[in-house]
Design a protein around this motif. Structure first.
Motif, PDB file in Angstrom:
ATOM      1  N   PRO A 171     -67.455  12.553  21.558  1.00 34.06           N
ATOM      2  CA  PRO A 171     -66.887  12.424  22.914  1.00 34.06           C
ATOM      3  C   PRO A 171     -65.542  11.695  22.930  1.00 34.06           C
ATOM      4  N   PHE A 172     -65.376  10.723  22.034  1.00 34.68           N
ATOM      5  CA  PHE A 172     -64.113   9.988  21.973  1.00 34.68           C
ATOM      6  C   PHE A 172     -62.996  10.867  21.416  1.00 34.68           C
ATOM      7  N   ALA A 173     -63.327  11.656  20.389  1.00 33.48           N
ATOM      8  CA  ALA A 173     -62.330  12.556  19.804  1.00 33.48           C
ATOM      9  C   ALA A 173     -61.882  13.597  20.830  1.00 33.48           C
ATOM     10  N   ALA A 174     -62.837  14.122  21.583  1.00 34.67           N
ATOM     11  CA  ALA A 174     -62.499  15.101  22.622  1.00 34.67           C
ATOM     12  C   ALA A 174     -61.635  14.456  23.703  1.00 34.67           C
ATOM     13  N   GLY A 241     -56.648   6.475  32.410  1.00 39.43           N
ATOM     14  CA  GLY A 241     -58.087   6.246  32.292  1.00 39.43           C
ATOM     15  C   GLY A 241     -58.707   7.013  31.136  1.00 39.43           C
ATOM     16  N   VAL A 242     -58.197   8.207  30.865  1.00 39.53           N
ATOM     17  CA  VAL A 242     -58.725   8.995  29.749  1.00 39.53           C
ATOM     18  C   VAL A 242     -58.376   8.330  28.417  1.00 39.53           C
ATOM     19  N   ARG A 247     -60.072   5.228  23.556  1.00 38.28           N
ATOM     20  CA  ARG A 247     -59.679   4.170  22.624  1.00 38.28           C
ATOM     21  C   ARG A 247     -60.835   3.582  21.803  1.00 38.28           C
ATOM     22  N   PRO A 248     -62.009   3.294  22.397  1.00 39.86           N
ATOM     23  CA  PRO A 248     -63.081   2.708  21.590  1.00 39.86           C
ATOM     24  C   PRO A 248     -63.546   3.586  20.437  1.00 39.86           C
ATOM     25  N   GLY A 249     -63.244   4.882  20.504  1.00 39.56           N
ATOM     26  CA  GLY A 249     -63.675   5.781  19.446  1.00 39.56           C
ATOM     27  C   GLY A 249     -62.965   5.567  18.126  1.00 39.56           C
ATOM     28  N   ILE A 250     -61.854   4.839  18.127  1.00 38.66           N
ATOM     29  CA  ILE A 250     -61.136   4.603  16.872  1.00 38.66           C
ATOM     30  C   ILE A 250     -62.024   3.859  15.877  1.00 38.66           C
ATOM     31  N   VAL A 261     -54.725   7.539  13.754  1.00 37.71           N
ATOM     32  CA  VAL A 261     -55.118   7.801  15.138  1.00 37.71           C
ATOM     33  C   VAL A 261     -54.593   6.705  16.061  1.00 37.71           C
ATOM     34  N   GLU A 262     -54.614   5.470  15.596  1.00 38.04           N
ATOM     35  CA  GLU A 262     -54.047   4.371  16.392  1.00 38.04           C
ATOM     36  C   GLU A 262     -52.568   4.621  16.681  1.00 38.04           C
ATOM     37  N   THR A 263     -51.849   5.081  15.667  1.00 35.89           N
ATOM     38  CA  THR A 263     -50.414   5.339  15.830  1.00 35.89           C
ATOM     39  C   THR A 263     -50.178   6.483  16.802  1.00 35.89           C
ATOM     40  N   ALA A 264     -50.945   7.558  16.649  1.00 34.60           N
ATOM     41  CA  ALA A 264     -50.789   8.697  17.559  1.00 34.60           C
ATOM     42  C   ALA A 264     -51.101   8.292  18.991  1.00 34.60           C
TER      43      ALA A 264
END
Length: 315
Positions: A171-174, A241-242, A247-250, A261-264
């Motif tokens: 769900p976080f990646a999506a 909001g999205v 963010r927690p999915g990192i 992913v943090e950089t992107a």
């Protein structure tokens, strides 16, 4: 460099290596920011990401290839052919050696267990771009974004790796894929309108008295109407909001993938910051993150990536 990446990824067959090289060249030429982000991944991960980019770019090129009055009909036929070729290679195990993009992406899909359905969903959204020019509400827009953006995050997930079950991180990646695309929608209202499309929910715009005619007036005059500014601010807040939901999915990702992913996320969310800082004057200028800032953020990401790889090797 590319040879060492392919060696690290265990891609040894000469024809397969050529296919991955083709995808890397496409990524380097047409997706410079995305290509830069791949440098923060480990060498073993990069070829698979290039393959996914090469596949997506092929579909985009089909949409942009034909300009005559029969363009949409030809595009639809070409997209269907592309879809059938991928299905035959990936699901029916037919040979696709004459198409380097398909050769590389099929190899990646099999290696990382990326199912056909995600590719089919992506191509379904690409087909929507041939006939759909407006979205009446967020439900309709999210239907499009699932295939055009969320599945990209889901395809990337097995390559990035997770510390727990993949389905927990999905769900976080999506959500991150959706956040990136919503940012593009806000930044590119002017450009999309020139192509005859509006990727903002019509009912949410209507609350502020905004419709396609009002947007067209802003485009023609290169001025922002106060109603449009209010509507865009609301869309901006939704997009923010999205990002926060994604963010927690990192932390669910493998440590070696987190710096990328943090950089992107940081660079794309700063485009959102720029849109707000320019007070939503998106018809007179294009929001972007400067080269110096991109280099600084990427440089910090590279340092983190090196550290993560070193810890991974020691572990």
């Amino acid at each position: 460099m590319i040879s060492s990446e392919l060696d690290a990824a265990g891609v040894l067959d000469p024809s397969l290596r050529d296919a991955y090289r083709t995808c890397r060249e496409i990524n380097a030429r047409d997706g410079k920011t995305f290509f830069l982000a791949t440098r923060l991944l480990s060498p073993a991960q990069r070829p698979a990401v290039h393959a996914l980019y090469g596949f997506a770019r092929r579909a985009d090129d089909i949409l942009d290839e034909f300009d005559d009055s029969r363009g949409d009909e030809v595009r639809a036929q070409q997209l269907q052919l592309f879809s059938t070729q991928l299905f035959n290679c990936l699901v029916e195990n037919q040979d696709c050696a004459d198409d380097p993009t398909l050769t590389a992406v099929v190899h990646t899909a099999r290696r990382y267990d990326i199912g056909w359905q995600l590719f089919d969903d992506f191509l379904a959204s690409m087909r929507m771009d041939l006939t759909v020019t407006d979205y009446p509400d967020r439900t309709a827009l999210e239907r499009y974004m699932y295939g055009s953006a969320e599945v990209i995050g889901l395809q990337m997930l097995p390559i990035l790796g997770t510390v727990g079950p993949r389905e927990d991180a999905a769900p976080f990646a999506a959500a991150l894929g959706k956040a990136f695309q919503l940012t593009n929608f806000l930044r590119d209202v002017d450009e999309d309108l020139r192509r005859g499309r509006v990727y903002l929910p019509a009912d949410e715009l209507a609350v502020h008295g905004v419709d396609r005619d009002v947007l067209s007036w802003c485009q023609t005059t290169r001025r922002i109407d106060s109603r449009v500014r209010r509507a865009l601010r609301e869309q901006h807040d939704v997009t923010r909001g999205v990002y926060e939901a994604a963010r927690p999915g990192i932390t669910a990702l493998a440590p070696v993938s987190r710096p990328c992913v943090e950089t992107a996320l940081k660079l794309y969310s700063e485009i959102l910051d720029q849109i707000e800082e320019m007070d939503f004057e998106i018809f007179s200028r294009r929001a972007s993150v400067g080269k110096g800032r991109r280099a600084a953020v990427a440089g910090a990401g590279i340092v983190k990536a090196w550290g993560a790889r070193l810890r991974h090797r020691k572990g």
